[in-house]
Design a protein around this motif. Structure first.
Motif, PDB file in Angstrom:
ATOM      1  N   VAL A 123       0.865  -1.179   0.000  1.00 47.99           N
ATOM      2  CA  VAL A 123       0.000   0.000   0.000  1.00 47.99           C
ATOM      3  C   VAL A 123       0.903   1.231   0.000  1.00 47.99           C
ATOM      4  CG1 VAL A 123      -1.783   1.294   1.241  1.00 47.99           C
ATOM      5  CG2 VAL A 123      -1.804  -1.216   1.299  1.00 47.99           C
ATOM      6  N   ILE A 124       0.657   2.129  -0.962  1.00 49.43           N
ATOM      7  CA  ILE A 124       1.423   3.368  -1.071  1.00 49.43           C
ATOM      8  C   ILE A 124       0.431   4.527  -1.058  1.00 49.43           C
ATOM      9  CG2 ILE A 124       3.065   4.693  -2.462  1.00 49.43           C
ATOM     10  CD1 ILE A 124       3.763   1.953  -3.830  1.00 49.43           C
ATOM     11  N   VAL A 125       0.610   5.455  -0.117  1.00 50.77           N
ATOM     12  CA  VAL A 125      -0.268   6.621   0.013  1.00 50.77           C
ATOM     13  C   VAL A 125       0.595   7.876  -0.081  1.00 50.77           C
ATOM     14  CG1 VAL A 125      -1.913   7.844   1.486  1.00 50.77           C
ATOM     15  CG2 VAL A 125      -1.875   5.339   1.479  1.00 50.77           C
ATOM     16  N   ALA A 126       0.256   8.751  -1.002  1.00 49.89           N
ATOM     17  CA  ALA A 126       0.986  10.011  -1.207  1.00 49.89           C
ATOM     18  C   ALA A 126       2.495   9.760  -1.324  1.00 49.89           C
ATOM     19  CB  ALA A 126       0.678  11.000  -0.090  1.00 49.89           C
ATOM     20  N   GLY A 127       2.859   8.694  -2.036  1.00 48.04           N
ATOM     21  CA  GLY A 127       4.261   8.370  -2.256  1.00 48.04           C
ATOM     22  C   GLY A 127       4.958   7.689  -1.090  1.00 48.04           C
ATOM     23  N   GLN A 128       4.264   7.461   0.006  1.00 48.51           N
ATOM     24  CA  GLN A 128       4.855   6.802   1.172  1.00 48.51           C
ATOM     25  C   GLN A 128       4.399   5.345   1.238  1.00 48.51           C
ATOM     26  OE1 GLN A 128       4.618   8.879   4.919  1.00 48.51           O
ATOM     27  NE2 GLN A 128       4.421  10.841   3.888  1.00 48.51           N
ATOM     28  N   TRP A 129       5.357   4.455   1.413  1.00 48.83           N
ATOM     29  CA  TRP A 129       5.051   3.030   1.540  1.00 48.83           C
ATOM     30  C   TRP A 129       4.457   2.783   2.928  1.00 48.83           C
ATOM     31  CZ3 TRP A 129       6.133  -0.961  -2.062  1.00 48.83           C
ATOM     32  CH2 TRP A 129       6.688  -0.501  -3.263  1.00 48.83           C
ATOM     33  N   MET A 130       3.224   2.296   2.943  1.00 49.01           N
ATOM     34  CA  MET A 130       2.535   2.040   4.206  1.00 49.01           C
ATOM     35  C   MET A 130       2.563   0.555   4.581  1.00 49.01           C
ATOM     36  SD  MET A 130       1.870   5.146   4.707  1.00 49.01           S
ATOM     37  CE  MET A 130       1.246   4.843   6.307  1.00 49.01           C
ATOM     38  N   MET A 131       2.644  -0.315   3.589  1.00 46.42           N
ATOM     39  CA  MET A 131       2.712  -1.769   3.802  1.00 46.42           C
ATOM     40  C   MET A 131       3.518  -2.390   2.686  1.00 46.42           C
ATOM     41  SD  MET A 131      -0.639  -3.625   5.174  1.00 46.42           S
ATOM     42  CE  MET A 131       0.388  -5.079   5.278  1.00 46.42           C
ATOM     43  N   GLY A 132       4.261  -3.442   3.032  1.00 47.97           N
ATOM     44  CA  GLY A 132       5.024  -4.175   2.033  1.00 47.97           C
ATOM     45  C   GLY A 132       6.173  -3.353   1.484  1.00 47.97           C
ATOM     46  N   GLY A 133       6.943  -3.957   0.589  1.00 44.99           N
ATOM     47  CA  GLY A 133       8.030  -3.258  -0.090  1.00 44.99           C
ATOM     48  C   GLY A 133       8.949  -2.493   0.842  1.00 44.99           C
ATOM     49  N   GLN A 134       8.989  -1.182   0.697  1.00 41.25           N
ATOM     50  CA  GLN A 134       9.891  -0.312   1.455  1.00 41.25           C
ATOM     51  C   GLN A 134       9.283   0.244   2.737  1.00 41.25           C
ATOM     52  OE1 GLN A 134      11.006   2.749  -1.354  1.00 41.25           O
ATOM     53  NE2 GLN A 134      11.314   1.265  -2.973  1.00 41.25           N
ATOM     54  N   ALA A 135       8.122  -0.252   3.142  1.00 33.81           N
ATOM     55  CA  ALA A 135       7.444   0.282   4.337  1.00 33.81           C
ATOM     56  C   ALA A 135       8.202  -0.080   5.608  1.00 33.81           C
ATOM     57  CB  ALA A 135       6.020  -0.259   4.434  1.00 33.81           C
ATOM     58  N   VAL A 136       8.228   0.842   6.539  1.00 34.95           N
ATOM     59  CA  VAL A 136       8.796   0.577   7.853  1.00 34.95           C
ATOM     60  C   VAL A 136       7.709  -0.083   8.707  1.00 34.95           C
ATOM     61  CG1 VAL A 136      10.440   2.483   7.723  1.00 34.95           C
ATOM     62  CG2 VAL A 136       8.200   2.861   8.744  1.00 34.95           C
ATOM     63  N   PRO A 137       8.087  -0.860   9.719  1.00 41.52           N
ATOM     64  CA  PRO A 137       7.068  -1.464  10.572  1.00 41.52           C
ATOM     65  C   PRO A 137       6.177  -0.397  11.215  1.00 41.52           C
ATOM     66  CG  PRO A 137       9.216  -2.446  10.995  1.00 41.52           C
ATOM     67  CD  PRO A 137       9.441  -1.270  10.082  1.00 41.52           C
ATOM     68  N   ASP A 138       4.904  -0.676  11.285  1.00 38.74           N
ATOM     69  CA  ASP A 138       3.913   0.214  11.893  1.00 38.74           C
ATOM     70  C   ASP A 138       3.921   1.605  11.250  1.00 38.74           C
ATOM     71  OD1 ASP A 138       1.780   0.483  13.651  1.00 38.74           O
ATOM     72  OD2 ASP A 138       3.026   1.455  15.166  1.00 38.74           O
ATOM     73  N   ALA A 139       4.078   1.649   9.932  1.00 40.59           N
ATOM     74  CA  ALA A 139       4.098   2.924   9.213  1.00 40.59           C
ATOM     75  C   ALA A 139       2.769   3.658   9.381  1.00 40.59           C
ATOM     76  CB  ALA A 139       4.368   2.680   7.729  1.00 40.59           C
ATOM     77  N   ALA A 140       2.854   4.960   9.512  1.00 41.08           N
ATOM     78  CA  ALA A 140       1.662   5.808   9.647  1.00 41.08           C
ATOM     79  C   ALA A 140       1.883   7.060   8.816  1.00 41.08           C
ATOM     80  CB  ALA A 140       1.417   6.172  11.102  1.00 41.08           C
ATOM     81  N   ILE A 141       0.775   7.686   8.428  1.00 44.54           N
ATOM     82  CA  ILE A 141       0.852   8.912   7.645  1.00 44.54           C
ATOM     83  C   ILE A 141      -0.148   9.917   8.213  1.00 44.54           C
ATOM     84  CG2 ILE A 141      -0.788   8.049   5.916  1.00 44.54           C
ATOM     85  CD1 ILE A 141       0.837   9.654   3.815  1.00 44.54           C
ATOM     86  N   GLU A 142       0.276  11.165   8.297  1.00 46.75           N
ATOM     87  CA  GLU A 142      -0.587  12.253   8.766  1.00 46.75           C
ATOM     88  C   GLU A 142      -1.425  12.726   7.587  1.00 46.75           C
ATOM     89  OE1 GLU A 142      -2.012  15.261  11.432  1.00 46.75           O
ATOM     90  OE2 GLU A 142      -0.494  13.795  11.961  1.00 46.75           O
ATOM     91  N   LEU A 143      -2.746  12.660   7.729  1.00 46.96           N
ATOM     92  CA  LEU A 143      -3.660  13.117   6.684  1.00 46.96           C
ATOM     93  C   LEU A 143      -4.526  14.257   7.213  1.00 46.96           C
ATOM     94  CD1 LEU A 143      -4.849   9.684   5.196  1.00 46.96           C
ATOM     95  CD2 LEU A 143      -2.925  11.114   4.473  1.00 46.96           C
ATOM     96  N   GLN A 144      -4.885  15.149   6.320  1.00 43.29           N
ATOM     97  CA  GLN A 144      -5.716  16.300   6.662  1.00 43.29           C
ATOM     98  C   GLN A 144      -7.137  16.078   6.157  1.00 43.29           C
ATOM     99  OE1 GLN A 144      -4.539  18.840   8.591  1.00 43.29           O
ATOM    100  NE2 GLN A 144      -2.693  17.578   8.663  1.00 43.29           N
ATOM    101  N   PRO A 145      -8.147  16.488   6.925  1.00 41.97           N
ATOM    102  CA  PRO A 145      -9.533  16.260   6.513  1.00 41.97           C
ATOM    103  C   PRO A 145      -9.888  16.995   5.225  1.00 41.97           C
ATOM    104  CG  PRO A 145      -9.464  17.744   8.395  1.00 41.97           C
ATOM    105  CD  PRO A 145      -8.064  17.237   8.180  1.00 41.97           C
ATOM    106  N   GLY A 146     -10.633  16.291   4.373  1.00 42.92           N
ATOM    107  CA  GLY A 146     -11.098  16.890   3.139  1.00 42.92           C
ATOM    108  C   GLY A 146     -10.091  16.900   2.008  1.00 42.92           C
ATOM    109  N   ARG A 147      -8.830  16.568   2.272  1.00 42.02           N
ATOM    110  CA  ARG A 147      -7.799  16.536   1.230  1.00 42.02           C
ATOM    111  C   ARG A 147      -7.801  15.184   0.552  1.00 42.02           C
ATOM    112  NH1 ARG A 147      -2.095  18.608   2.210  1.00 42.02           N
ATOM    113  NH2 ARG A 147      -2.149  18.086   0.016  1.00 42.02           N
ATOM    114  N   PHE A 148      -7.415  15.176  -0.709  1.00 40.21           N
ATOM    115  CA  PHE A 148      -7.319  13.949  -1.482  1.00 40.21           C
ATOM    116  C   PHE A 148      -5.853  13.556  -1.612  1.00 40.21           C
ATOM    117  CE2 PHE A 148     -11.622  13.481  -2.996  1.00 40.21           C
ATOM    118  CZ  PHE A 148     -12.152  14.738  -2.761  1.00 40.21           C
ATOM    119  N   TYR A 149      -5.579  12.272  -1.429  1.00 46.06           N
ATOM    120  CA  TYR A 149      -4.219  11.745  -1.502  1.00 46.06           C
ATOM    121  C   TYR A 149      -4.181  10.589  -2.496  1.00 46.06           C
ATOM    122  CZ  TYR A 149      -3.645  14.336   2.853  1.00 46.06           C
ATOM    123  OH  TYR A 149      -3.608  15.327   3.791  1.00 46.06           O
TER     124      TYR A 149
END
Length: 192
Positions: A123-149
């Motif tokens: 899973v890749i969100v806004a260019g950040q690996w969240m799962m698999g591949g290059q993701a770090v364990p327990d990866a998280a991303i800060e998202l803002q309400p109403g914005r599209f990623y």
């Protein structure tokens, strides 16, 4: 069951059926009530509602080859990523060995999101690996309400017969990302 911030009228549009949210493992009733209070405290424009349940899903491409190789066997818009080979695949078609879902995801709340998928998925969100591949364990991303990623999920279906995209939202509830918050890829601009 604990419903995630959708009014009764919007429930069908937001969840496409009986999808439910649950608190994180080990969280007691007080934690669940606190999480729901946080969801309900958000302005209704930021939650699933009749007025903003407009997502149509992600573009899904299924491939006969491993690692998304070759032309897709099938391309379609899917409301959520909850794929089961036995029930969601045409019986006359060749079995896919890999799949990709892509498009845009809209955050309903401000905060850290953790994405979850079945083994063999990335899973890749806004260019950040969240799962698999290059993701770090327990990866998280800060998202803002109403914005599209931009979001992309890839699944290895050569060893798995299912794919599912879930997230743990800032209030601590984990659930399948609802259709209301998923949008297909934008059309390419001529000359871009």
């Amino acid at each position: 069951m604990l419903w995630l911030g959708c009014g009764a009228a919007a429930l069908l549009a937001c969840w496409q059926g009986a999808r439910w949210a649950m608190p994180l493992p080990g969280a007691g009733a007080a934690a669940a009530e606190a999480a729901m209070a946080e969801v309900l405290a958000e302005p209704s424009a930021l939650r699933c509602s009749d007025s903003n349940a407009k997502g149509t899903g992600l573009q899904a491409d299924y491939f006969a080859g491993d690692a998304l190789n070759g032309q897709p066997l099938l391309s379609r818009l899917e409301p959520t990523v909850e794929f089961e080979l036995a029930t969601d695949w045409p019986t006359a078609a060749a079995r896919p060995r890999s799949a990709r879902w892509q498009g845009w995801i809209k955050a309903p709340l401000k905060g850290l999101y953790h994405f979850h998928a079945l083994p063999g998925s990335t899973v890749i969100v806004a260019g950040q690996w969240m799962m698999g591949g290059q993701a770090v364990p327990d990866a998280a991303i800060e998202l803002q309400p109403g914005r599209f990623y931009p979001i992309e999920m890839r699944a290895d279906l050569s060893t798995s017969v299912a794919a599912r995209l879930e997230w743990t939202a800032p209030h601590g509830l984990r659930y399948v990302v609802p259709r209301a918050l998923l949008f297909p890829p934008s059309p390419k601009v001529a000359g871009a």
